[in-house]
Design a protein around this motif. Sequence first.
Motif, PDB file in Angstrom:
ATOM      1  N   ASP A   1      32.243  24.313  -1.714  1.00 55.30           N
ATOM      2  CA  ASP A   1      31.307  24.846  -2.702  1.00 55.30           C
ATOM      3  C   ASP A   1      31.757  24.356  -4.073  1.00 55.30           C
ATOM      4  N   ASP A   2      31.017  23.403  -4.614  1.00 58.46           N
ATOM      5  CA  ASP A   2      31.334  22.841  -5.929  1.00 58.46           C
ATOM      6  C   ASP A   2      30.953  23.868  -7.000  1.00 58.46           C
ATOM      7  N   GLU A   3      31.945  24.292  -7.787  1.00 63.00           N
ATOM      8  CA  GLU A   3      31.688  25.329  -8.797  1.00 63.00           C
ATOM      9  C   GLU A   3      30.659  24.884  -9.834  1.00 63.00           C
ATOM     10  N   SER A   4      30.527  23.578 -10.035  1.00 61.11           N
ATOM     11  CA  SER A   4      29.576  23.106 -11.046  1.00 61.11           C
ATOM     12  C   SER A   4      28.126  23.360 -10.633  1.00 61.11           C
ATOM     13  N   ASN A   5      27.891  23.594  -9.321  1.00 60.89           N
ATOM     14  CA  ASN A   5      26.526  23.857  -8.864  1.00 60.89           C
ATOM     15  C   ASN A   5      25.981  25.184  -9.375  1.00 60.89           C
ATOM     16  N   ALA A   6      26.853  26.037  -9.882  1.00 57.19           N
ATOM     17  CA  ALA A   6      26.418  27.330 -10.419  1.00 57.19           C
ATOM     18  C   ALA A   6      26.228  27.295 -11.927  1.00 57.19           C
ATOM     19  N   ASP A   7      26.543  26.176 -12.545  1.00 58.19           N
ATOM     20  CA  ASP A   7      26.472  26.054 -14.003  1.00 58.19           C
ATOM     21  C   ASP A   7      25.044  25.735 -14.432  1.00 58.19           C
ATOM     22  N   THR A   8      24.351  26.726 -14.963  1.00 55.50           N
ATOM     23  CA  THR A   8      22.931  26.546 -15.307  1.00 55.50           C
ATOM     24  C   THR A   8      22.726  25.802 -16.623  1.00 55.50           C
ATOM     25  N   ARG A   9      23.815  25.304 -17.221  1.00 55.12           N
ATOM     26  CA  ARG A   9      23.633  24.397 -18.355  1.00 55.12           C
ATOM     27  C   ARG A   9      23.071  23.058 -17.883  1.00 55.12           C
ATOM     28  N   TYR A  10      23.287  22.741 -16.610  1.00 58.59           N
ATOM     29  CA  TYR A  10      22.710  21.539 -16.025  1.00 58.59           C
ATOM     30  C   TYR A  10      21.275  21.843 -15.607  1.00 58.59           C
ATOM     31  N   ALA A  11      20.360  20.936 -15.948  1.00 57.09           N
ATOM     32  CA  ALA A  11      18.931  21.190 -15.741  1.00 57.09           C
ATOM     33  C   ALA A  11      18.596  21.477 -14.281  1.00 57.09           C
ATOM     34  N   ARG A  12      19.160  20.703 -13.373  1.00 60.36           N
ATOM     35  CA  ARG A  12      18.832  20.906 -11.957  1.00 60.36           C
ATOM     36  C   ARG A  12      19.298  22.280 -11.480  1.00 60.36           C
ATOM     37  N   ASN A  13      20.490  22.690 -11.907  1.00 62.14           N
ATOM     38  CA  ASN A  13      20.981  24.012 -11.501  1.00 62.14           C
ATOM     39  C   ASN A  13      20.118  25.129 -12.070  1.00 62.14           C
ATOM     40  N   ALA A  14      19.630  24.951 -13.310  1.00 65.40           N
ATOM     41  CA  ALA A  14      18.756  25.960 -13.911  1.00 65.40           C
ATOM     42  C   ALA A  14      17.482  26.111 -13.086  1.00 65.40           C
TER      43      ALA A  14
END
Length: 478
Positions: free
Chosen positions: A193-206
Amino acid sequence: MNSTAETPADRLVLEAVGFSLSALAADARIAIAFSGGVDSSVLLDAAVRVAGASRCFALHVHHGLSAHADAWLAHCEAFARERGVEFAAEHVEVSRDAGVSVEAAARDARYRALDGMCASRGVATLWLAQHADDQAETVLLQLLRGAGLAGLAAMAPEYLPAGASATRVRPLLHLLRAQLEQYASERALHWIDDESNADTRYARNALRHEVTPALAVHFPGFRDALARTAAHAASAQRLLDALAHIDMEEASRDEGRALSHDALLALDDDRALNLMRYWMRALGLVAASSARLGDALRQLREIGAAGEGHGLRIDHAGHALRSYRGLVYWEAGDSSEPADETTLAARAVSELAWQGESIWRLPQWRGTFIFADAGVAPGDPDTIPASVLQRAVLSARSRSGGERMRTSEARNAPSRTLKNLFQERGIPAWKRDVPLLYIGDDLLFVPLLGVNRAALPEQVDEAESRVKIVWREDLLIA
């Protein structure tokens, strides 16, 4: 190697992988882009079950963006080894330059590494684990960015990118993330589980965490609808590409590296812009915005087909659109100098102590110097005495500006700059990026221009064997 499907998720995944496998030769090997996440873990596990471990490669890219990257690499290698799959990994550097999206830079670095690993192993098929949720997110992102049809077409189930050695295939593109997670759970797979996938600063994650859950409540079929939008856009783009191909046949010059100014301006704006986008993709250039291309076409029309266009300059992604002697072309480098003054990027100097070699391969120039035996031909201005080549070490160097040569056999004739000689012979700027051949410190030969007569001795033995020097680009080598 087949396995009996026991659940709906198991059956769907195995059928999807089997369908992609059926398009390949029976002995074709498959590279799987393996990040260690749930999606690629499912793809690798299913590929082994359907195709057999011996046909699979697991390829991992270490971006170094997370403190856990080393642990992820170890996990991926262990996962592959457990299934008897050959594993390979490559470390990449991701650009952190201002104004550059980390997501985009990481993606570009990843695909370059994957393509390189496929090429080095002779693998012609690269499987990627994107699924229907990824496709829906991509279409939404492209819509929000105001992308054209090529962007809305999103991810193709199968395609071969320009310059890549392996065809990219997405066997799971019509399956939902939930179906893959169900398969992984049933197979007791362990994944990262890549922790960056939860970072909603990235457009795709948002989109993934905040937008698509709401869409799913009010528009349950939105993923299928967006997939149809992508398919319609891809179909329309294919028609536009077919039209551009027709126009390209009329406008193309120098094997597609330039366009005829006249032929381009003869098209209406929509058709001309379509041709320019198609041409840029064919050259491997980053797509330009509609505003930038529209401005370029406006300037081309203003200078007119008869204009030399020296003042035209549209900078874009490390290149500049220029017009020269009725041709339109992209010049490498964001130089502020006009096209005929361009200082080309320096390459490493190569040296050769010539002992009669017939070819000198220069990979950094993507070409070869050929030294052809011309026998005894003292009157041929394109040949030189063989002894000249042994006078000192030969070196191939980049242009640095200001180089001069004498093409006339007359001893009192003046030398002239390479710039003037190139212009006089109508050689466009993009063809001037050639290696200069030196003998010691003396310029001896320039591709497209010939021998520098000033580098030859005043007195020569007419009975001496002579050599003709020829430069051949890779594309022209048999």
